[in-house]
Design an enzyme around this catalytic site. Sequence first.
Site, PDB file in Angstrom:
ATOM      1  N   HIS A 189      -6.051   4.273   2.975  1.00 22.79           N
ATOM      2  CA  HIS A 189      -4.695   4.129   2.292  1.00 22.79           C
ATOM      3  C   HIS A 189      -3.709   5.554   2.510  1.00 22.79           C
ATOM      4  O   HIS A 189      -4.490   6.411   2.289  1.00 22.79           O
ATOM      5  CB  HIS A 189      -4.750   3.811   0.959  1.00 22.79           C
ATOM      6  CG  HIS A 189      -3.439   3.708   0.442  1.00 22.79           C
ATOM      7  ND1 HIS A 189      -2.614   2.412   0.420  1.00 22.79           N
ATOM      8  CD2 HIS A 189      -2.578   4.311  -0.528  1.00 22.79           C
ATOM      9  CE1 HIS A 189      -1.438   2.529  -0.218  1.00 22.79           C
ATOM     10  NE2 HIS A 189      -1.619   3.608  -0.761  1.00 22.79           N
TER      11      HIS A 189
ATOM     12  N   LYS B 132      -6.263  -2.443  -2.959  1.00 25.47           N
ATOM     13  CA  LYS B 132      -7.463  -1.972  -2.149  1.00 25.47           C
ATOM     14  C   LYS B 132      -8.721  -2.598  -2.433  1.00 25.47           C
ATOM     15  O   LYS B 132      -9.575  -3.239  -1.702  1.00 25.47           O
ATOM     16  CB  LYS B 132      -7.587  -0.509  -1.805  1.00 25.47           C
ATOM     17  CG  LYS B 132      -6.309   0.161  -1.034  1.00 25.47           C
ATOM     18  CD  LYS B 132      -6.198  -0.289   0.185  1.00 25.47           C
ATOM     19  CE  LYS B 132      -5.209   0.310   1.124  1.00 25.47           C
ATOM     20  NZ  LYS B 132      -5.142  -0.056   2.609  1.00 25.47           N
TER      21      LYS B 132
ATOM     22  N   ASP C 237     -11.943   1.081   4.381  1.00 22.19           N
ATOM     23  CA  ASP C 237     -10.434   1.022   4.513  1.00 22.19           C
ATOM     24  C   ASP C 237      -9.792   2.304   4.181  1.00 22.19           C
ATOM     25  O   ASP C 237     -10.465   3.365   3.751  1.00 22.19           O
ATOM     26  CB  ASP C 237      -9.908  -0.109   3.430  1.00 22.19           C
ATOM     27  CG  ASP C 237      -8.351  -0.267   4.054  1.00 22.19           C
ATOM     28  OD1 ASP C 237      -7.887   0.144   5.166  1.00 22.19           O
ATOM     29  OD2 ASP C 237      -7.619  -1.127   3.304  1.00 22.19           O
TER      30      ASP C 237
END
Length: 435
Positions: free
Chosen positions: A82, A188, A80
């Site tokens: 951010h 997260k 991922d």
Amino acid sequence: MLPQDVILRKRNGDSLSPEEIAFFIGKLARDELSEGQIGAFAMAVWFSGMSRAETVALTLAMRDSGDVLSWPDVGRPVADKHSTGGVGDNVSLMLAPIAAACGLAVPMISGRGLGHTGGTLDKLESIPGYRIMPDEALFRKTVAETGCAIIGQTAALAPADKRLYAVRDVTATVDSVPLITASILSKKLAAGLGSLVLDVKVGNGSFMQSREEAETLARSLVEVANGAGVKTSALLTDMSEPLADAAGNGVEIRNCLAFLRGEKKGTRLERVVLAFAADMLIASGLVCSLEEGSQKAEAVLAGGQAAEHFARMVHFLGGPSDFLERPDAHLAKAPFVIPVKAQQSGYLSGVETRALGMAVIELGGGRVRPEDVIDHRTGFSDIKPLGSFVEKGEPIAMLHAAAEGLGQQVADKVSGLYRISQEKPEEQPVILGRI
Ligand code: URA
């Protein structure tokens, strides 16, 4: 142990043990602390700071305050990204499907707009039917079938962060590096990632205005995330002008579709998206070099696979099945499109980016109060990048408004946010550093 003992020790500048932190956060998550105790704890951390070890313990305790997902059956590396937030920063919308098309699984937990910055969830809500809060089964199914799902923080994910953040917001304790670090990473890490890349923005449209502040936050995020067992790196990127040529909600979704169709080549936005795609692929072991990662990302963009992944994600999460082919049938348009005119001829050499973000809010594209309803149609498109030459009266951007009077008023104000010089400014790099 009592909560007030933990607060007292932090107030006095002592180091808290992982047990003390887990005790306090456990009570916070179970709603066993008063708002006063939570606020006092946050203020004690704000003044006394936290070591890296304490911040890791705080992050893990907040992560473990709710469900922690795992992806045993997904069959791909889970990764991922951010961002600390900016104006016209819609990187996530393109990056998730690109990464998915390259072979990653991207379960992305995103947020709403904060202050002058736009939020990925608000942008996605421009798409009729898109469910930003699906149940866990649909979230899992979407990631498994399409490789990516961008959704919001559910009540089950890091609930301690939700409670602590709400108190920080009203007790002047948001801007604490350990508290920001634990807040961002707890959410997260609860998504069950193998690796994470961070976009830490620098400049007058970001929360961290100086490079030094941004580096401090980036180092804290990278060291704590790695300390918590997730392979993490950060890029410092420029936010001294909107990153995309659009700022708002529906307008940024249109910009994302244009990007996925290959219409934003050679832009600063493209450089940032490709850099993060390469970082995600290298961290997950799918490529051996940044160059190979970037080429792979470019190939799935050019071949249309990234666009297909985006379209499938939208449809799985409740959006229209023909969103990619017929966006105009689904994205509402503002009734008034008004040029933001250059006040003189010359080169665009600077913009008050934060104020531009606030102008989006003034047009109804963001919230003044948490309960406000957003007008997804409003914002800016066709924003010219710094360095462009404009003639007096030429549009610097097009403003999208629900009402003509307000739109004209905001357009006049925004034209005054631009600095215009007779000398062409030197082109500034968009990627400023790597941590
Ligand atoms: N975003 C978060 O999620 N938490 C913070 O503390 C700041 C920004």
